[in-house]
Write a protein that holds these residues in place. Sequence first.
Motif, PDB file in Angstrom:
ATOM      1  N   ILE A  95      19.844   6.796  13.350  1.00 28.81           N
ATOM      2  CA  ILE A  95      21.150   6.585  12.811  1.00 28.81           C
ATOM      3  C   ILE A  95      21.671   5.326  13.164  1.00 28.81           C
ATOM      4  N   LYS A  96      21.702   5.002  14.415  1.00 28.81           N
ATOM      5  CA  LYS A  96      22.091   3.489  14.730  1.00 28.81           C
ATOM      6  C   LYS A  96      21.180   2.526  14.348  1.00 28.81           C
ATOM      7  N   ALA A  97      20.045   2.509  14.559  1.00 27.97           N
ATOM      8  CA  ALA A  97      19.018   1.667  14.126  1.00 27.97           C
ATOM      9  C   ALA A  97      19.215   1.216  12.641  1.00 27.97           C
ATOM     10  N   ASN A  98      19.665   2.202  11.541  1.00 26.13           N
ATOM     11  CA  ASN A  98      19.711   2.031  10.275  1.00 26.13           C
ATOM     12  C   ASN A  98      21.286   1.697   9.910  1.00 26.13           C
ATOM     13  N   LEU A  99      21.893   1.766  10.591  1.00 26.05           N
ATOM     14  CA  LEU A  99      23.326   1.797  10.391  1.00 26.05           C
ATOM     15  C   LEU A  99      23.646   0.438   9.322  1.00 26.05           C
ATOM     16  N   GLU A 100      23.304  -0.786  10.151  1.00 25.54           N
ATOM     17  CA  GLU A 100      23.440  -2.107   9.206  1.00 25.54           C
ATOM     18  C   GLU A 100      22.993  -1.960   7.930  1.00 25.54           C
ATOM     19  N   MET A 101      21.593  -1.296   7.596  1.00 26.29           N
ATOM     20  CA  MET A 101      21.465  -1.146   6.187  1.00 26.29           C
ATOM     21  C   MET A 101      22.274  -0.342   5.404  1.00 26.29           C
ATOM     22  N   VAL A 102      22.633   0.895   6.160  1.00 26.76           N
ATOM     23  CA  VAL A 102      23.400   1.918   5.403  1.00 26.76           C
ATOM     24  C   VAL A 102      24.787   1.082   4.951  1.00 26.76           C
TER      25      VAL A 102
ATOM     26  N   PRO B  61      29.152   6.985  12.586  1.00 27.22           N
ATOM     27  CA  PRO B  61      28.572   5.913  13.069  1.00 27.22           C
ATOM     28  C   PRO B  61      29.440   4.591  13.105  1.00 27.22           C
ATOM     29  N   GLU B  62      30.443   4.296  12.349  1.00 27.22           N
ATOM     30  CA  GLU B  62      31.018   3.070  12.452  1.00 27.22           C
ATOM     31  C   GLU B  62      32.359   3.092  13.488  1.00 27.22           C
ATOM     32  N   LEU B  63      32.477   4.240  13.888  1.00 29.36           N
ATOM     33  CA  LEU B  63      33.323   4.551  14.960  1.00 29.36           C
ATOM     34  C   LEU B  63      32.665   4.490  16.425  1.00 29.36           C
ATOM     35  N   ASN B  64      31.260   4.930  16.338  1.00 27.75           N
ATOM     36  CA  ASN B  64      30.372   4.797  17.561  1.00 27.75           C
ATOM     37  C   ASN B  64      30.916   6.209  18.375  1.00 27.75           C
ATOM     38  N   HIS B  65      31.188   7.180  17.732  1.00 24.04           N
ATOM     39  CA  HIS B  65      31.503   8.527  18.421  1.00 24.04           C
ATOM     40  C   HIS B  65      30.368   9.628  17.993  1.00 24.04           C
ATOM     41  N   TYR B  66      29.822  10.220  18.651  1.00 27.11           N
ATOM     42  CA  TYR B  66      28.713  11.077  18.418  1.00 27.11           C
ATOM     43  C   TYR B  66      28.994  12.445  19.292  1.00 27.11           C
ATOM     44  N   LEU B  67      28.983  13.531  18.607  1.00 26.43           N
ATOM     45  CA  LEU B  67      29.036  15.027  19.429  1.00 26.43           C
ATOM     46  C   LEU B  67      27.659  15.545  19.414  1.00 26.43           C
ATOM     47  N   LEU B  68      27.404  16.012  20.210  1.00 28.05           N
ATOM     48  CA  LEU B  68      26.137  17.056  20.445  1.00 28.05           C
ATOM     49  C   LEU B  68      26.652  18.609  20.782  1.00 28.05           C
ATOM     50  N   SER B  69      26.227  19.508  20.247  1.00 26.29           N
ATOM     51  CA  SER B  69      26.436  20.836  20.556  1.00 26.29           C
ATOM     52  C   SER B  69      26.266  21.222  21.953  1.00 26.29           C
ATOM     53  N   ASP B  70      25.103  20.459  22.506  1.00 27.15           N
ATOM     54  CA  ASP B  70      24.698  20.893  24.050  1.00 27.15           C
ATOM     55  C   ASP B  70      25.464  20.101  25.086  1.00 27.15           C
TER      56      ASP B  70
END
Length: 227
Positions: free
Chosen positions: A11-18, A116-125
């Motif tokens: 996701i981070k690698a493709n954010l600029e394109m998105v 992605p734009e806020l650079n917050h990521y939550l994983l359930s583990d």
Amino acid sequence: MNILTPLISEIKANLEMVLTLRNTKKKKADDSYVSEGDMLLDSICSNYINKTYSSVQIITEESYSSGDVNLAAYDYTAVVDPIDGTENFVSGLMEWGIGVCIYKGTLFHEALIALPELNHYLLSDALVFEKFDSRIYGISSSLSKQDLLNLEEGFEYRIIGCCMYNMFCVLTGRYKMFQNPKGARSWDILPGLNMANKLGLDVKVNNKKYNGEFLQPAEKYRFKISN
């Protein structure tokens, strides 16, 4: 390591394109917007899940048509919202997100909430973060003017228009409560509901305690999560 962890890097690698695809919006049958950014992230998430799980069915907001999902047909079932808050996304707002929730058979397996734009990521583990003690109540943007006029007094309310963002806020204590009394689809809510369940928050779906069960995508579900 959570199997969804490498998806964050994609996701981070493709954010600029998105982000270059913000001005590609078009209306769907329900008058909501979809953009080429939605479709690109739909492809990125689906391709990653397909190459990671050998026996998986994928239900996404942009690919689902109708009918119930048979969980017994595959080892895994993935529910994906490639862009939650498309109205925000195409309007240039940063509060949009990506949700992925995976079930193994009928049991919750893992989930990702990405902003992605806020650079917050939550994983359930890996639900380890600073916990806030907020008095703010988050409410759904689907409420009507009359619904808003009838809100109970004495609370701070916020309407952001992105379920993933709102889920992130209630999970981390930035909201005391988040609810949608009108109803949302499974791809909007399954990641957040299951993370809230793991954290021991009070989780209600259709006025009943939620215990991690799969929610069929054909329906809408009223829910409330409280700290």
